[in-house]
Design an enzyme around this catalytic site. Structure first.
Site, mmCIF file in Angstrom:
data_model
loop_
_atom_site.group_PDB
_atom_site.id
_atom_site.type_symbol
_atom_site.label_atom_id
_atom_site.label_comp_id
_atom_site.label_asym_id
_atom_site.label_seq_id
_atom_site.Cartn_x
_atom_site.Cartn_y
_atom_site.Cartn_z
ATOM 1 N N GLN A 1 0.806 -1.226 0.000
ATOM 2 C CA GLN A 1 0.000 0.000 0.000
ATOM 3 C C GLN A 1 0.837 1.273 0.000
ATOM 4 O OE1 GLN A 1 -2.633 -1.469 3.415
ATOM 5 N NE2 GLN A 1 -4.074 -0.335 2.141
ATOM 6 N N CYS B 1 -10.683 -0.210 3.434
ATOM 7 C CA CYS B 1 -9.267 -0.316 3.105
ATOM 8 C C CYS B 1 -8.756 1.059 2.694
ATOM 9 C CB CYS B 1 -9.093 -1.303 1.956
ATOM 10 S SG CYS B 1 -7.384 -1.535 1.466
ATOM 11 N N LEU B 2 -7.595 1.440 3.201
ATOM 12 C CA LEU B 2 -7.060 2.773 2.887
ATOM 13 C C LEU B 2 -6.777 2.933 1.392
ATOM 14 C CD1 LEU B 2 -4.641 3.312 5.916
ATOM 15 C CD2 LEU B 2 -6.965 4.206 5.625
ATOM 16 N N HIS C 1 -3.242 -8.546 1.672
ATOM 17 C CA HIS C 1 -2.532 -7.499 0.919
ATOM 18 C C HIS C 1 -1.156 -7.956 0.443
ATOM 19 C CE1 HIS C 1 -4.801 -3.799 0.753
ATOM 20 N NE2 HIS C 1 -5.064 -3.805 2.032
HETATM 21 NI NI NI Z 1 -6.526 -2.794 3.146
#
Ligand code: NI
Length: 184
Positions: free
Chosen positions: A50, A98-99, A144
């Site tokens: 991320q 989720c960011l 992730h």
């Molecule tokens: Ni996430």
């Protein structure tokens, strides 16, 4: 340093992360930056893909859920090279977010308990079992680092309904309260 969070649609979110060693360059700095980035975005977990790094590293701070599960007070951990050994218990639903996918929250079914082997930030090995919301955050972040997103796990009808929103996010047509990086 706060890093931009990679948005849905970026191929890095679909890659399987590599294991890292103790000697991984600037690991302490990277972990500190990830904490800062996660707290800046009011997240409870953040995985290395991320922030654009395809490695097996994620962090979790579940303390915002201490109202619901008091034992989560102070639950703050770094997971390096984790491997889920076993998932057990009833499947239960929870609305996840989720960011990397701002503005979308959907029910996801996951097993109640997870047994996981991982290294902490000092590279000490642990085998531990978690349950409830702690397990859920760990499962989400673990996905992730294996290229899986929670939207892969929602029911097909819901998935159809959010398709347009996901496309918009990948084009940068979305509002988030934190800095993001969008695919070209
Ligand atoms: Ni996430």
């Amino acid at each position: 340093m706060i890093l931009p969070i990679v948005a849905f649609g970026d191929p890095v979110l679909r890659k399987k992360g590599e294991d890292i060693s103790k000697e991984y360059s600037e690991l302490k700095t990277l972990i500190n930056n990830m904490w800062e980035t996660m707290y800046g975005a009011e997240g409870v977990g953040l995985a290395a893909p991320q922030i654009g790094k395809s490695i097996k590293l994620f962090l979790v701070d579940a303390s915002p859920f201490a109202d619901e599960e008091p034992e989560l007070e102070g639950f703050k951990k770094v997971f390096i090279n984790p491997e889920i050994l076993e998932e057990s218990g009833e499947e239960w639903q929870f609305k996840e977010g989720c960011l990397s996918i701002p503005g979308i929250r959907e029910n996801v079914k996951r097993n109640e308990n997870v047994k996981i082997r991982y290294f902490d930030e000092e590279f000490s090995e642990h085998i531990e079992e978690f349950s409830g919301l702690a397990a859920r955050i760990i499962q989400h972040e673990y996905d992730h680092i294996n290229g899986i997103l929670f939207t892969d796990k929602i029911n097909p009808l819901k998935k159809q309904m959010i398709k347009r929103k996901l496309t918009d996010i990948s084009k940068g047509i979305v509002k988030a309260s934190y800095r993001m990086r969008f695919p070209k």
